[in-house]
Design a protein around this motif. Structure first.
Motif, PDB file in Angstrom:
ATOM      1  N   GLY A   9       0.790  -1.225   0.000  1.00  0.00           N
ATOM      2  CA  GLY A   9       0.000   0.000   0.000  1.00  0.00           C
ATOM      3  C   GLY A   9       0.822   1.275   0.000  1.00  0.00           C
ATOM      4  N   THR A  10       0.106   2.389   0.022  1.00  0.00           N
ATOM      5  CA  THR A  10       0.715   3.717  -0.048  1.00  0.00           C
ATOM      6  C   THR A  10       0.505   4.471   1.265  1.00  0.00           C
ATOM      7  OG1 THR A  10       0.440   3.922  -2.450  1.00  0.00           O
ATOM      8  CG2 THR A  10       0.596   5.970  -1.206  1.00  0.00           C
TER       9      THR A  10
ATOM     10  N   LEU B 249       0.447   8.223   2.722  1.00  0.00           N
ATOM     11  CA  LEU B 249       0.399   9.655   2.434  1.00  0.00           C
ATOM     12  C   LEU B 249       0.858  10.379   3.683  1.00  0.00           C
ATOM     13  CD1 LEU B 249      -3.160   9.750   0.799  1.00  0.00           C
ATOM     14  CD2 LEU B 249      -0.957   9.535  -0.375  1.00  0.00           C
TER      15      LEU B 249
ATOM     16  N   LEU C 136      -1.032   8.769  -7.384  1.00  0.00           N
ATOM     17  CA  LEU C 136      -2.049   8.067  -6.600  1.00  0.00           C
ATOM     18  C   LEU C 136      -3.119   7.477  -7.513  1.00  0.00           C
ATOM     19  CD1 LEU C 136      -2.553   7.461  -3.611  1.00  0.00           C
ATOM     20  CD2 LEU C 136      -4.139   9.379  -3.566  1.00  0.00           C
TER      21      LEU C 136
ATOM     22  N   GLN D  84      -4.584   2.632  -5.407  1.00  0.00           N
ATOM     23  CA  GLN D  84      -3.879   3.030  -4.193  1.00  0.00           C
ATOM     24  C   GLN D  84      -4.707   3.951  -3.312  1.00  0.00           C
ATOM     25  OE1 GLN D  84      -0.913   1.691  -3.016  1.00  0.00           O
ATOM     26  NE2 GLN D  84      -1.587   0.317  -4.651  1.00  0.00           N
ATOM     27  N   ARG D  85      -5.689   4.620  -3.885  1.00  0.00           N
ATOM     28  CA  ARG D  85      -6.618   5.400  -3.049  1.00  0.00           C
ATOM     29  C   ARG D  85      -7.398   4.473  -2.122  1.00  0.00           C
ATOM     30  NH1 ARG D  85      -7.743  10.748  -4.194  1.00  0.00           N
ATOM     31  NH2 ARG D  85      -6.690  11.601  -6.037  1.00  0.00           N
TER      32      ARG D  85
ATOM     33  N   ASP E 156      -6.074   1.639  -1.021  1.00  0.00           N
ATOM     34  CA  ASP E 156      -5.096   0.864  -0.259  1.00  0.00           C
ATOM     35  C   ASP E 156      -4.029   1.804   0.288  1.00  0.00           C
ATOM     36  OD1 ASP E 156      -3.724  -1.242   0.853  1.00  0.00           O
ATOM     37  OD2 ASP E 156      -2.762  -1.881  -1.017  1.00  0.00           O
ATOM     38  N   CYS E 157      -4.465   2.755   1.098  1.00  0.00           N
ATOM     39  CA  CYS E 157      -3.525   3.735   1.622  1.00  0.00           C
ATOM     40  C   CYS E 157      -3.842   4.064   3.070  1.00  0.00           C
ATOM     41  CB  CYS E 157      -3.544   5.015   0.778  1.00  0.00           C
ATOM     42  SG  CYS E 157      -5.052   5.987   0.917  1.00  0.00           S
TER      43      CYS E 157
ATOM     44  N   LEU F  66     -10.374   9.332  -0.630  1.00  0.00           N
ATOM     45  CA  LEU F  66      -9.600   8.146  -0.274  1.00  0.00           C
ATOM     46  C   LEU F  66     -10.555   7.015   0.105  1.00  0.00           C
ATOM     47  CD1 LEU F  66      -6.829   9.889   1.867  1.00  0.00           C
ATOM     48  CD2 LEU F  66      -6.784   9.323  -0.574  1.00  0.00           C
TER      49      LEU F  66
ATOM     50  N   THR G 128      -9.434   4.215   5.109  1.00  0.00           N
ATOM     51  CA  THR G 128      -8.203   4.994   5.271  1.00  0.00           C
ATOM     52  C   THR G 128      -8.084   5.580   6.666  1.00  0.00           C
ATOM     53  OG1 THR G 128      -8.175   5.562   2.913  1.00  0.00           O
ATOM     54  CG2 THR G 128      -6.858   6.925   4.398  1.00  0.00           C
TER      55      THR G 128
ATOM     56  N   SER H 186      -5.029   5.072   9.744  1.00  0.00           N
ATOM     57  CA  SER H 186      -4.120   6.197   9.706  1.00  0.00           C
ATOM     58  C   SER H 186      -3.617   6.589  11.097  1.00  0.00           C
ATOM     59  CB  SER H 186      -4.808   7.405   9.048  1.00  0.00           C
ATOM     60  OG  SER H 186      -5.054   7.143   7.677  1.00  0.00           O
TER      61      SER H 186
END
Length: 206
Positions: free
Chosen positions: A94-95, A97, A144, A148-149, A151-152, A168, A172, A176
């Motif tokens: 994943g990503t 941010l 993005l 990935q939106r 999976d972030c 997102l 998310t 986070s």
């Protein structure tokens, strides 16, 4: 702003979209490119009336951009840029941010530890969603993509009520790390005390 306020600065996002540019800067070399990109857009469109510069006071070391996926010294002018990309031929996790000073500095510091543990993530520095929206669709999708939106996660010195980018995935916020992790204002203390209380220290992020 000049203090670790995590709720009050969100008022700047209440301005009409397209009429303000917020810049969340973490590295010394991001300041000029982002500011001049915002200024250029404001002078050209005559719509943007406010540019807000969010900076931190801690004396942090200047980032070594030769270690970033995007080595462009002017990368901040694009609103978002890639600090780390996925390693090829390895499972992808994943990503991330990241927005804010202590959050980004400490995330960058633990990249070697993440790699040792086999955690293969992309890291995107979010300087300004307002500038990011001005980029080509090709660039936005490169940084993005839709997959990935969904999976972030976010690591931010701001709050979970305000994600650094819009649209997102539904999970998310749940995954986070933000400074209001306990839905409370942060108290005072030394720089290290406040960062640790906000869960923006290296161990909390790891």
């Amino acid at each position: 702003r000049s203090h670790f306020g995590i709720f009050a600065p969100q008022v700047w996002t209440l301005f009409p979209e397209g009429q303000i540019i917020n810049l969340y800067l973490w590295d010394y070399n991001d300041v000029a490119p982002a500011y001049f990109a915002a200024l250029e857009h404001a002078s050209r469109t005559k719509v943007v009336g406010v540019i807000v510069i969010h900076v931190a006071r801690p004396d942090i070391p200047v980032a070594d951009r030769n270690k970033f996926a995007d080595t462009d010294i002017k990368a901040a002018s694009k609103g978002c840029y890639l600090i780390r990309d996925f390693e090829a031929n390895k499972p992808r996790h994943g990503t991330v941010l990241v927005q804010g000073s202590s959050s980004t500095v400490n995330l960058v510091k633990i990249i070697p530890r993440l790699e040792q543990e086999g955690i293969n993530i992309r890291i995107v520095s979010v300087i300004s969603e307002d500038l990011f929206r001005l980029q080509s669709k090709e660039y936005q999708n490169q940084i993005l993509p839709f997959s990935q939106r969904l999976d972030c996660m976010v690591v931010s010195t701001m709050t979970k009520r305000l994600m650094p980018l819009s649209n997102l995935g539904p999970l998310t916020k749940q995954y986070s790390i933000t400074s209001d992790w306990d839905d409370r204002w942060r108290t005072g203390g030394s720089e290290s005390d406040v960062i640790k209380e906000a869960h923006m220290d290296e161990e909390s992020i790891l």
